[in-house]
Design a protein around this motif. Structure first.
Motif, PDB file in Angstrom:
ATOM      1  N   LEU A  60       0.831  -1.206   0.000  1.00 44.57           N
ATOM      2  CA  LEU A  60       0.000   0.000   0.000  1.00 44.57           C
ATOM      3  C   LEU A  60       0.865   1.256   0.000  1.00 44.57           C
ATOM      4  O   LEU A  60       0.538   2.244  -0.658  1.00 44.57           O
ATOM      5  CB  LEU A  60      -0.959  -0.025   1.181  1.00 44.57           C
ATOM      6  N   LEU A  61       1.993   1.207   0.709  1.00 46.16           N
ATOM      7  CA  LEU A  61       2.926   2.323   0.688  1.00 46.16           C
ATOM      8  C   LEU A  61       3.502   2.500  -0.720  1.00 46.16           C
ATOM      9  O   LEU A  61       3.634   3.627  -1.206  1.00 46.16           O
ATOM     10  CB  LEU A  61       4.051   2.115   1.697  1.00 46.16           C
ATOM     11  N   GLY A  62       3.812   1.396  -1.364  1.00 48.29           N
ATOM     12  CA  GLY A  62       4.317   1.449  -2.737  1.00 48.29           C
ATOM     13  C   GLY A  62       3.298   2.081  -3.685  1.00 48.29           C
ATOM     14  O   GLY A  62       3.659   2.845  -4.579  1.00 48.29           O
ATOM     15  N   LEU A  63       2.029   1.767  -3.477  1.00 47.51           N
ATOM     16  CA  LEU A  63       0.971   2.364  -4.297  1.00 47.51           C
ATOM     17  C   LEU A  63       0.897   3.875  -4.055  1.00 47.51           C
ATOM     18  O   LEU A  63       0.836   4.655  -5.006  1.00 47.51           O
ATOM     19  CB  LEU A  63      -0.378   1.725  -3.974  1.00 47.51           C
ATOM     20  N   LEU A  67       1.360   6.868  -6.789  1.00 48.88           N
ATOM     21  CA  LEU A  67       0.335   7.868  -7.043  1.00 48.88           C
ATOM     22  C   LEU A  67       0.836   9.290  -6.828  1.00 48.88           C
ATOM     23  O   LEU A  67       0.406  10.217  -7.515  1.00 48.88           O
ATOM     24  CB  LEU A  67      -0.891   7.612  -6.163  1.00 48.88           C
ATOM     25  N   LEU A  68       1.733   9.444  -5.865  1.00 51.52           N
ATOM     26  CA  LEU A  68       2.270  10.766  -5.563  1.00 51.52           C
ATOM     27  C   LEU A  68       3.504  11.100  -6.396  1.00 51.52           C
ATOM     28  O   LEU A  68       4.054  12.187  -6.284  1.00 51.52           O
ATOM     29  CB  LEU A  68       2.616  10.871  -4.072  1.00 51.52           C
ATOM     30  N   GLY A  69       3.952  10.128  -7.197  1.00 53.96           N
ATOM     31  CA  GLY A  69       5.109  10.362  -8.048  1.00 53.96           C
ATOM     32  C   GLY A  69       6.412  10.406  -7.295  1.00 53.96           C
ATOM     33  O   GLY A  69       7.381  10.982  -7.763  1.00 53.96           O
ATOM     34  N   ALA A  70       6.449   9.785  -6.119  1.00 52.45           N
ATOM     35  CA  ALA A  70       7.676   9.792  -5.313  1.00 52.45           C
ATOM     36  C   ALA A  70       8.589   8.652  -5.705  1.00 52.45           C
ATOM     37  O   ALA A  70       8.231   7.671  -6.206  1.00 52.45           O
ATOM     38  CB  ALA A  70       7.330   9.698  -3.840  1.00 52.45           C
TER      39      ALA A  70
END
Length: 70
Positions: A60-63, A67-70
């Motif tokens: 979920l952190l990877g998602l 999504l935030l482009g980090a």
């Protein structure tokens, strides 16, 4: 009318995954998903940040990072 036995793709997965978790990955593959996000670290954790038959498996952190482009 004769029913043909379903061919089991379960044995065709190139990764080790518990039987109860296989349908989730099979569904993502069949639906041609780009990624599968899961918080199930116990069963999918070894697959985080890998791609299986075109489906990227992420935490979920990877998602959130994607999504935030980090």
């Amino acid at each position: 009318r004769t029913r043909r036995p379903r061919s089991s793709r379960r044995s065709e997965l190139p990764v080790a995954l518990e039987e109860k978790d296989r349908p989730m990955l099979f569904a993502a593959i069949k639906a041609k998903c780009d990624l599968l996000a899961t918080g199930d670290r116990r069963h999918f954790g070894q697959l985080y940040d890998t791609t299986v038959e075109g489906v990227a498996i992420v935490s979920l952190l990877g998602l959130a990072k994607r999504l935030l482009g980090a």
